[in-house]
Design an enzyme around this catalytic site. Sequence first.
Site, PDB file in Angstrom:
ATOM      1  N   GLU A  90      62.838  19.510 121.498  1.00  0.00           N
ATOM      2  CA  GLU A  90      64.039  20.268 121.174  1.00  0.00           C
ATOM      3  C   GLU A  90      64.201  20.419 119.664  1.00  0.00           C
ATOM      4  O   GLU A  90      63.839  19.530 118.893  1.00  0.00           O
ATOM      5  CB  GLU A  90      65.258  19.588 121.806  1.00  0.00           C
ATOM      6  CG  GLU A  90      65.145  19.629 123.325  1.00  0.00           C
ATOM      7  CD  GLU A  90      66.308  19.007 124.077  1.00  0.00           C
ATOM      8  OE1 GLU A  90      66.549  19.450 125.214  1.00  0.00           O
ATOM      9  OE2 GLU A  90      66.959  18.091 123.571  1.00  0.00           O
ATOM     10  N   CYS A 103      67.356  20.961 112.564  1.00  0.00           N
ATOM     11  CA  CYS A 103      66.971  19.601 112.936  1.00  0.00           C
ATOM     12  C   CYS A 103      65.694  19.692 113.770  1.00  0.00           C
ATOM     13  O   CYS A 103      65.688  20.253 114.863  1.00  0.00           O
ATOM     14  CB  CYS A 103      68.106  18.947 113.722  1.00  0.00           C
ATOM     15  SG  CYS A 103      67.732  17.280 114.256  1.00  0.00           S
ATOM     16  N   CYS A 110      59.560   9.154 121.838  1.00  0.00           N
ATOM     17  CA  CYS A 110      59.556   8.223 120.703  1.00  0.00           C
ATOM     18  C   CYS A 110      59.180   6.846 121.217  1.00  0.00           C
ATOM     19  O   CYS A 110      59.576   6.461 122.316  1.00  0.00           O
ATOM     20  CB  CYS A 110      60.953   8.180 120.074  1.00  0.00           C
ATOM     21  SG  CYS A 110      61.015   7.291 118.496  1.00  0.00           S
ATOM     22  N   CYS A 114      65.237   2.794 120.313  1.00  0.00           N
ATOM     23  CA  CYS A 114      66.519   2.287 119.816  1.00  0.00           C
ATOM     24  C   CYS A 114      67.506   2.318 120.988  1.00  0.00           C
ATOM     25  O   CYS A 114      67.513   3.265 121.783  1.00  0.00           O
ATOM     26  CB  CYS A 114      67.010   3.140 118.652  1.00  0.00           C
ATOM     27  SG  CYS A 114      65.864   3.082 117.250  1.00  0.00           S
ATOM     28  N   CYS A 117      69.830   5.577 121.711  1.00  0.00           N
ATOM     29  CA  CYS A 117      69.281   6.929 121.513  1.00  0.00           C
ATOM     30  C   CYS A 117      68.644   7.448 122.795  1.00  0.00           C
ATOM     31  O   CYS A 117      67.798   6.777 123.400  1.00  0.00           O
ATOM     32  CB  CYS A 117      68.248   6.900 120.396  1.00  0.00           C
ATOM     33  SG  CYS A 117      67.450   8.498 120.120  1.00  0.00           S
ATOM     34  N   GLY A 160      61.616  11.830 117.969  1.00  0.00           N
ATOM     35  CA  GLY A 160      60.460  11.151 117.389  1.00  0.00           C
ATOM     36  C   GLY A 160      60.741  10.427 116.090  1.00  0.00           C
ATOM     37  O   GLY A 160      61.803  10.565 115.496  1.00  0.00           O
ATOM     38  N   GLU A 161      59.766   9.637 115.682  1.00  0.00           N
ATOM     39  CA  GLU A 161      59.837   8.910 114.408  1.00  0.00           C
ATOM     40  C   GLU A 161      58.835   9.579 113.459  1.00  0.00           C
ATOM     41  O   GLU A 161      57.623   9.403 113.603  1.00  0.00           O
ATOM     42  CB  GLU A 161      59.494   7.433 114.639  1.00  0.00           C
ATOM     43  CG  GLU A 161      59.234   6.631 113.383  1.00  0.00           C
ATOM     44  CD  GLU A 161      60.314   6.754 112.311  1.00  0.00           C
ATOM     45  OE1 GLU A 161      61.506   6.598 112.620  1.00  0.00           O
ATOM     46  OE2 GLU A 161      59.966   7.011 111.144  1.00  0.00           O
ATOM     47  N   SER A 192      63.819  11.425 108.099  1.00  0.00           N
ATOM     48  CA  SER A 192      64.661  10.318 108.540  1.00  0.00           C
ATOM     49  C   SER A 192      63.793   9.289 109.244  1.00  0.00           C
ATOM     50  O   SER A 192      62.939   9.637 110.059  1.00  0.00           O
ATOM     51  CB  SER A 192      65.735  10.849 109.498  1.00  0.00           C
ATOM     52  OG  SER A 192      66.581   9.811 109.911  1.00  0.00           O
ATOM     53  N   SER A 214      67.856   5.190 109.055  1.00  0.00           N
ATOM     54  CA  SER A 214      68.743   4.914 110.189  1.00  0.00           C
ATOM     55  C   SER A 214      69.031   3.425 110.208  1.00  0.00           C
ATOM     56  O   SER A 214      68.292   2.649 110.806  1.00  0.00           O
ATOM     57  CB  SER A 214      68.067   5.373 111.486  1.00  0.00           C
ATOM     58  OG  SER A 214      67.991   6.781 111.506  1.00  0.00           O
ATOM     59  N   LEU A 215      70.106   3.043 109.567  1.00  0.00           N
ATOM     60  CA  LEU A 215      70.383   1.621 109.366  1.00  0.00           C
ATOM     61  C   LEU A 215      71.166   1.009 110.547  1.00  0.00           C
ATOM     62  O   LEU A 215      70.723   0.070 111.174  1.00  0.00           O
ATOM     63  CB  LEU A 215      71.133   1.441 108.044  1.00  0.00           C
ATOM     64  CG  LEU A 215      71.223   0.019 107.500  1.00  0.00           C
ATOM     65  CD1 LEU A 215      69.853  -0.572 107.260  1.00  0.00           C
ATOM     66  CD2 LEU A 215      72.054   0.000 106.211  1.00  0.00           C
ATOM     67  N   HIS A 216      72.351   1.513 110.782  1.00  0.00           N
ATOM     68  CA  HIS A 216      73.159   1.182 111.976  1.00  0.00           C
ATOM     69  C   HIS A 216      73.706  -0.226 112.099  1.00  0.00           C
ATOM     70  O   HIS A 216      74.475  -0.511 113.034  1.00  0.00           O
ATOM     71  CB  HIS A 216      72.404   1.508 113.272  1.00  0.00           C
ATOM     72  CG  HIS A 216      71.814   2.872 113.294  1.00  0.00           C
ATOM     73  ND1 HIS A 216      72.555   4.010 113.050  1.00  0.00           N
ATOM     74  CD2 HIS A 216      70.539   3.292 113.491  1.00  0.00           C
ATOM     75  CE1 HIS A 216      71.760   5.060 113.120  1.00  0.00           C
ATOM     76  NE2 HIS A 216      70.547   4.669 113.373  1.00  0.00           N
ATOM     77  N   ASN A 292      77.247   9.532 120.041  1.00  0.00           N
ATOM     78  CA  ASN A 292      77.247  10.649 120.993  1.00  0.00           C
ATOM     79  C   ASN A 292      76.749  10.149 122.340  1.00  0.00           C
ATOM     80  O   ASN A 292      75.648   9.617 122.429  1.00  0.00           O
ATOM     81  CB  ASN A 292      76.341  11.780 120.498  1.00  0.00           C
ATOM     82  CG  ASN A 292      76.900  12.413 119.243  1.00  0.00           C
ATOM     83  OD1 ASN A 292      78.078  12.769 119.177  1.00  0.00           O
ATOM     84  ND2 ASN A 292      76.067  12.522 118.222  1.00  0.00           N
ATOM     85  N   CYS A 335      73.308  14.482 117.626  1.00  0.00           N
ATOM     86  CA  CYS A 335      72.410  13.376 117.237  1.00  0.00           C
ATOM     87  C   CYS A 335      72.202  12.431 118.400  1.00  0.00           C
ATOM     88  O   CYS A 335      73.159  11.980 119.027  1.00  0.00           O
ATOM     89  CB  CYS A 335      73.017  12.538 116.123  1.00  0.00           C
ATOM     90  SG  CYS A 335      73.335  13.419 114.632  1.00  0.00           S
TER      91      CYS A 335
HETATM   92  N1  SAH Z   1      63.410   8.265 114.358  1.00  0.00           N
HETATM   93  C1  SAH Z   1      64.065   8.810 113.186  1.00  0.00           C
HETATM   94  C2  SAH Z   1      64.451  10.253 113.379  1.00  0.00           C
HETATM   95  C3  SAH Z   1      65.551  10.476 114.406  1.00  0.00           C
HETATM   96  S1  SAH Z   1      67.013  10.780 113.524  1.00  0.00           S
HETATM   97  C4  SAH Z   1      65.228   7.946 112.808  1.00  0.00           C
HETATM   98  O1  SAH Z   1      65.542   7.036 113.552  1.00  0.00           O
HETATM   99  O2  SAH Z   1      65.777   8.118 111.730  1.00  0.00           O
HETATM  100  C5  SAH Z   1      68.254  10.777 114.714  1.00  0.00           C
HETATM  101  C6  SAH Z   1      69.508  10.161 114.135  1.00  0.00           C
HETATM  102  O3  SAH Z   1      70.534  10.153 115.132  1.00  0.00           O
HETATM  103  C7  SAH Z   1      69.263   8.733 113.735  1.00  0.00           C
HETATM  104  O4  SAH Z   1      70.015   8.358 112.637  1.00  0.00           O
HETATM  105  C8  SAH Z   1      69.717   8.037 114.985  1.00  0.00           C
HETATM  106  O5  SAH Z   1      69.931   6.705 114.774  1.00  0.00           O
HETATM  107  C9  SAH Z   1      70.956   8.830 115.343  1.00  0.00           C
HETATM  108  N2  SAH Z   1      71.317   8.658 116.745  1.00  0.00           N
HETATM  109  C10 SAH Z   1      70.495   8.332 117.756  1.00  0.00           C
HETATM  110  N3  SAH Z   1      71.160   8.260 118.912  1.00  0.00           N
HETATM  111  C11 SAH Z   1      72.441   8.554 118.638  1.00  0.00           C
HETATM  112  C12 SAH Z   1      73.610   8.691 119.438  1.00  0.00           C
HETATM  113  N4  SAH Z   1      73.575   8.499 120.750  1.00  0.00           N
HETATM  114  N5  SAH Z   1      74.751   9.043 118.826  1.00  0.00           N
HETATM  115  C13 SAH Z   1      74.768   9.273 117.507  1.00  0.00           C
HETATM  116  N6  SAH Z   1      73.705   9.171 116.704  1.00  0.00           N
HETATM  117  C14 SAH Z   1      72.537   8.811 117.264  1.00  0.00           C
END
Ligand code: SAH
Length: 362
Positions: A90, A103, A110, A114, A117, A160-161, A192, A214-216, A292, A335
Amino acid sequence: MTNLFDYDREGLEAYFVDAGHKPFRARQVMKWIFHRNQLDFDAMTDLSRDLRAWLREDANLALPEIVERFESTDGTIKWLVRVGNGNSVETVLIPERGRNTLCVSSQVGCVLDCSFCATGKQGFNGNLSTAEIIGQLLLANAELKARGEAVTNVVLMGMGEPLLNFDAVVRATNLMTDDLAYGISKRRVTISTAGVVPAIYELAKVTDVSLAISLHAPNDALRSELVPINRKYGIAELITACNHYIGNLGEKRTLTMEYTLMKGVNDGLEHARELADLLRHVRCKINLIPFNPFPASGYVRPDVSAVRRFQTVLLNAGFATMLRTTRGEDISAACGQLIGKVQDRTKRQTRYLARVRAEELA
Ligand code: SAH
């Protein structure tokens, strides 16, 4: 057949030189493709007849096909794009006032998985080629052309990463920033990553496009739960790599830290304070993304007030802190909601679908 969309400028020059031609043929061909939108070798009239005939035999300009197009009530457009072996990925176009952000996906599924995701739940099939990555930009531009516009910003934040598909991604970003192709400013092309630390050092050697992390979570215990690759490369190592990458950028440029907020998981004021402390020596801005939802995720988006309180702590600590507005949610284009169609080679998709079914029945 060689797909010329798999090459950046350097690769295309090598392609011509290896076949005994002059390197400047690459410039000519790139101008035809990217500036004049001409994909027919026969119409490239400043190439000799012989060269054109050879290209016809040896090369093609193959792009991924659109399977389906979805349009959100907010103007966001999502395409499902067919790539090899029965897979689709997508791509999401997010029009905003004065800019068009695309995007882009870099892999089919992937491997990182995570916890929050949707892409990870689909499992993994393989890497996209440079042609399949750059093809996403081409199809978005084709749509925007009718409005007299083009893609202005690219984020590799789709499926993907990107840093686990390093070479193809670097070539694609080279094309995005090359004046002979798209000529987008390197500040406006963002890779990212969930934190593939060795690849961040490698990246610093070959490019200076923007980087988002993507720290979180502000500590290893929580981050390892949400972002499993943290068990391999912990936060301290990741921050050191970030500072190394920043050293590679101009003085005024910063990194972006992405932080998806999940209710009761990582959205407490204590997390915000710990995050501010962790990042105090990192030149970065912070992007907060309210979670999301997707089926059987197990997570909940925090209330707006909780998100604002979290943001305020960071703002007060001196960080430029943006709240990413959710776009395209009605077409599952936000996202973390991108799933495509992955011919999974792991068992993850099956296990996930079983969970979704169990939840539906409950
Ligand atoms: N693998 C890379 C590229 C994907 S970026 C990375 O992790 O950075 C996708 C972004 O959306 C990342 O910051 C991810 O953590 C965030 N994301 C993933 N799932 C999400 C969700 N359910 N709600 C909001 N953000 C999310």
